[in-house]
Enzyme design. Structure first.
Site, mmCIF file in Angstrom:
data_model
loop_
_atom_site.group_PDB
_atom_site.id
_atom_site.type_symbol
_atom_site.label_atom_id
_atom_site.label_comp_id
_atom_site.label_asym_id
_atom_site.label_seq_id
_atom_site.Cartn_x
_atom_site.Cartn_y
_atom_site.Cartn_z
ATOM 1 N N LYS A 1 43.395 63.842 -14.764
ATOM 2 C CA LYS A 1 42.938 65.182 -14.279
ATOM 3 C C LYS A 1 44.369 65.772 -13.403
ATOM 4 O O LYS A 1 44.572 66.685 -13.615
ATOM 5 C CB LYS A 1 41.849 64.960 -13.128
ATOM 6 C CG LYS A 1 40.769 65.418 -13.717
ATOM 7 C CD LYS A 1 39.396 65.302 -12.487
ATOM 8 C CE LYS A 1 38.204 65.331 -12.701
ATOM 9 N NZ LYS A 1 37.337 65.393 -11.631
ATOM 10 N N GLU B 1 31.196 55.234 -16.796
ATOM 11 C CA GLU B 1 32.107 55.547 -15.436
ATOM 12 C C GLU B 1 31.687 54.479 -14.388
ATOM 13 O O GLU B 1 32.455 54.374 -13.342
ATOM 14 C CB GLU B 1 31.685 57.120 -15.066
ATOM 15 C CG GLU B 1 32.736 57.971 -15.846
ATOM 16 C CD GLU B 1 32.547 59.439 -15.257
ATOM 17 O OE1 GLU B 1 32.031 59.709 -14.439
ATOM 18 O OE2 GLU B 1 33.469 60.180 -15.835
ATOM 19 N N HIS C 1 21.571 53.696 -41.363
ATOM 20 C CA HIS C 1 22.418 53.847 -42.430
ATOM 21 C C HIS C 1 24.035 54.184 -42.333
ATOM 22 O O HIS C 1 24.673 54.661 -43.103
ATOM 23 C CB HIS C 1 22.006 54.988 -43.110
ATOM 24 C CG HIS C 1 20.201 54.766 -43.766
ATOM 25 N ND1 HIS C 1 19.942 54.107 -44.857
ATOM 26 C CD2 HIS C 1 19.265 54.782 -43.057
ATOM 27 C CE1 HIS C 1 18.702 53.992 -44.740
ATOM 28 N NE2 HIS C 1 18.370 54.470 -43.897
HETATM 29 O O1 PA5 Z 1 29.842 61.604 -12.881
HETATM 30 C C1 PA5 Z 1 30.835 62.130 -12.364
HETATM 31 O O2 PA5 Z 1 31.170 62.241 -11.310
HETATM 32 C C2 PA5 Z 1 31.571 63.053 -13.238
HETATM 33 O O3 PA5 Z 1 31.218 63.009 -14.549
HETATM 34 C C3 PA5 Z 1 31.359 64.430 -12.914
HETATM 35 O O4 PA5 Z 1 30.114 64.934 -13.120
HETATM 36 C C4 PA5 Z 1 32.449 65.303 -13.950
HETATM 37 O O5 PA5 Z 1 33.731 65.219 -13.641
HETATM 38 C C5 PA5 Z 1 32.265 66.994 -13.695
HETATM 39 O O6 PA5 Z 1 32.681 67.053 -12.173
HETATM 40 P P1 PA5 Z 1 31.888 68.520 -11.473
HETATM 41 O O7 PA5 Z 1 30.528 68.340 -11.237
HETATM 42 O O8 PA5 Z 1 32.619 68.086 -9.724
HETATM 43 O O9 PA5 Z 1 32.630 69.378 -12.072
#
Ligand code: PA5
Length: 462
Positions: free
Chosen positions: A436, A294, A323
């Site tokens: 989303k 990300e 393995h």
């Molecule tokens: O790293 C990030 O920003 C995302 O992976 C969020 O943690 C994830 O989408 C969950 O979001 P939130 O904490 O707002 O529920």
């Protein structure tokens, strides 16, 4: 302190086509790295830079509140159930799996020193949700709802289901069984938590989900199950101090970042494998995969040019995946940089008995499982080098609070430095928004009618 060795990424050992002349590269990037580290440290307190995670090791106030709450509820609950997804779950899973006694939830109360079992519900599979609800007595369960945005559909739907069940079972008292970790001001969950008067913990401003493990997101569950969060904080602080060193020869996060970056951009090794030789560190790889993917997978660079860059992170586990994946890593496309994590001292030593002496497995007798796992890490690294496959190795002294905190914090800083080398925004995630929004549209959320319309024209049956 944890160590990083890059000798097996060096062209002197694995050839110029697949290895780097590390000394030459370190010298030529010396000034840029110095600038990057100085800049990150200068920007870290500025609002909007998303660098507040660099201050989490010093957040004595959070530690105090977390410990106070943990001691207040000590002995009251049989289970902690964490609701969260992505950055709100992966750090917690990684650290508890690493630091709690293995098979924690199967141990007796006495073996757990009267600390609760811990479950992370980080998906919305209806079968596994029903499964967990059949296991847990909600009266004896503390639910920690974690979401930075306070509106993530997966987490909020779990919360709605569980809150409803709890209210039916416990009446008004259900509020005592819910603790919320979210933003201080914004988000639906913040409003609900204030209305319901839940106990709440704050995810500070400018700390993104995947960099939040050392905020209350992680610290609260860690304290609830008895992990030593003071040792965690010392690990982060010592590592933070070490990583303030702007000299690439002295800064392992900068070394890891530069080697990963050059392997990708110069030598086409655009797959980054994380392979701990420790089952307890297995979920550190899951956490790392999200952090790396990300943060570094981006369409545009800071200059607004379309670049579509980012190494693909892959998780593996030694010795298990020898393995499974090593055949591909040795003989398949030479497009990977593998990071091994090697543990010097395991908590236990397990001797292999001297039996079957005159058979093909007799050589194992008298050695330890500890010898075997590290021999496998070492021999796999050499075998990979024979095939001209580059690897780097992180060595941690033992799997404890201090070292695991160091490891995770080092990888966070490594990611931030790599983001600067790629010249991208490490801390945003525009690529997850489209799906989303489509989900909101499909589920009928107000304000997403146009998306729903758009989606209907594109969707074909599968
Ligand atoms: O790293 C990030 O920003 C995302 O992976 C969020 O943690 C994830 O989408 C969950 O979001 P939130 O904490 O707002 O529920």
């Amino acid at each position: 302190m944890i160590k990083l060795s890059y000798r097996y990424a060096n062209s002197a050992l694995i050839g110029e086509l697949n290895g780097l002349n590390i000394e030459e590269e370190f010298n030529s990037y010396r000034d840029s790295i110095k600038e990057i580290i100085t800049d990150l440290n200068q920007r870290k307190d500025k609002p909007g830079q998303w660098l507040q995670w660099m201050n989490l090791g010093y957040s004595e106030e959070t530690v105090w509140y977390v410990k106070e709450f943990a001691s207040m509820v000590r002995g009251r609950f049989e289970n902690v159930l964490v609701l969260g997804i992505g950055g709100s779950a992966l750090g917690g899973i990684a650290v508890t799996e690493a630091l709690l006694k293995p098979y924690w939830n199967l141990l007796t109360k006495e073996q757990r020193d009267n600390y609760p079992r811990i479950f992370f519900l980080d998906n919305i599979d209806p079968d596994s949700m029903v499964g967990i609800l059949q296991i847990l007595d909600l009266k004896k369960t503390l639910v920690n709802v974690i979401t930075k945005s306070g509106s993530t559909a997966e987490t909020m739907s779990q919360y709605m289901i569980i809150k409803d069940l709890m209210e039916k079972e416990l009446g008004d008292d259900y509020r005592k069984n819910i603790v919320v970790t979210t933003d201080q001001r914004v988000g639906v969950l913040r409003q609900l938590a204030d209305q319901e008067v839940y106990k709440t913990f704050v995810i500070p401003d400018d700390v993104g989900g995947r960099f939040s493990v050392f905020s209350a997101v992680g610290l609260l569950p860690f304290a609830l199950v008895g992990l030593d969060i003071d040792k965690i904080m010392s690990g982060i602080k010592d590592m933070d101090l070490a990583l303030k060193n702007t000299d690439i020869y002295e800064n392992i996060a900068a070394q890891g970042a530069l080697i990963n970056y050059l392997m990708d951009t110069k030598l086409g090794k655009n797959i980054s494998v994380m392979m701990p030789y420790s089952s307890r560190l297995k979920y550190v790889s899951d956490w790392y995969v999200q952090l790396w993917a990300e943060s570094l997978g981006k369409e545009y660079n800071k200059a607004g040019e379309r670049v579509n860059i980012g190494p693909t992170p892959v998780k593996a586990l030694g010795a298990t995946d020898q393995h499974s994946q090593i055949q591909l890593y040795n003989e398949g496309p030479n497009n990977k940089l593998i990071t091994f994590i090697r543990v010097e001292k395991f908590d236990n030593e397990l001797e292999i008995p001297k039996i079957f002496e005159y058979t093909g497995i007799g050589y194992l007798g008298g050695k330890t499982i500890n010898n075997l796992i590290n021999a496998e890490a070492d021999s796999t690294r050499v075998a990979l080098a024979d095939y001209s496959r580059p690897t780097i190795t992180i060595t941690i002294d033992r799997v404890d609070e201090y070292n695991v905190a160091q490891l995770l914090y080092m990888l966070e800083v490594q990611t931030a430095i790599a983001g600067e080398l790629y010249n991208i925004d490490t801390f945003n995630q525009p690529g997850v928004e489209q799906a989303k929004n489509y989900t909101y549209a499909l589920m009928g959320r107000a304000g997403y009618e146009d998306s729903a319309q758009n989606l209907r024209t594109k969707m074909i049956a599968v």
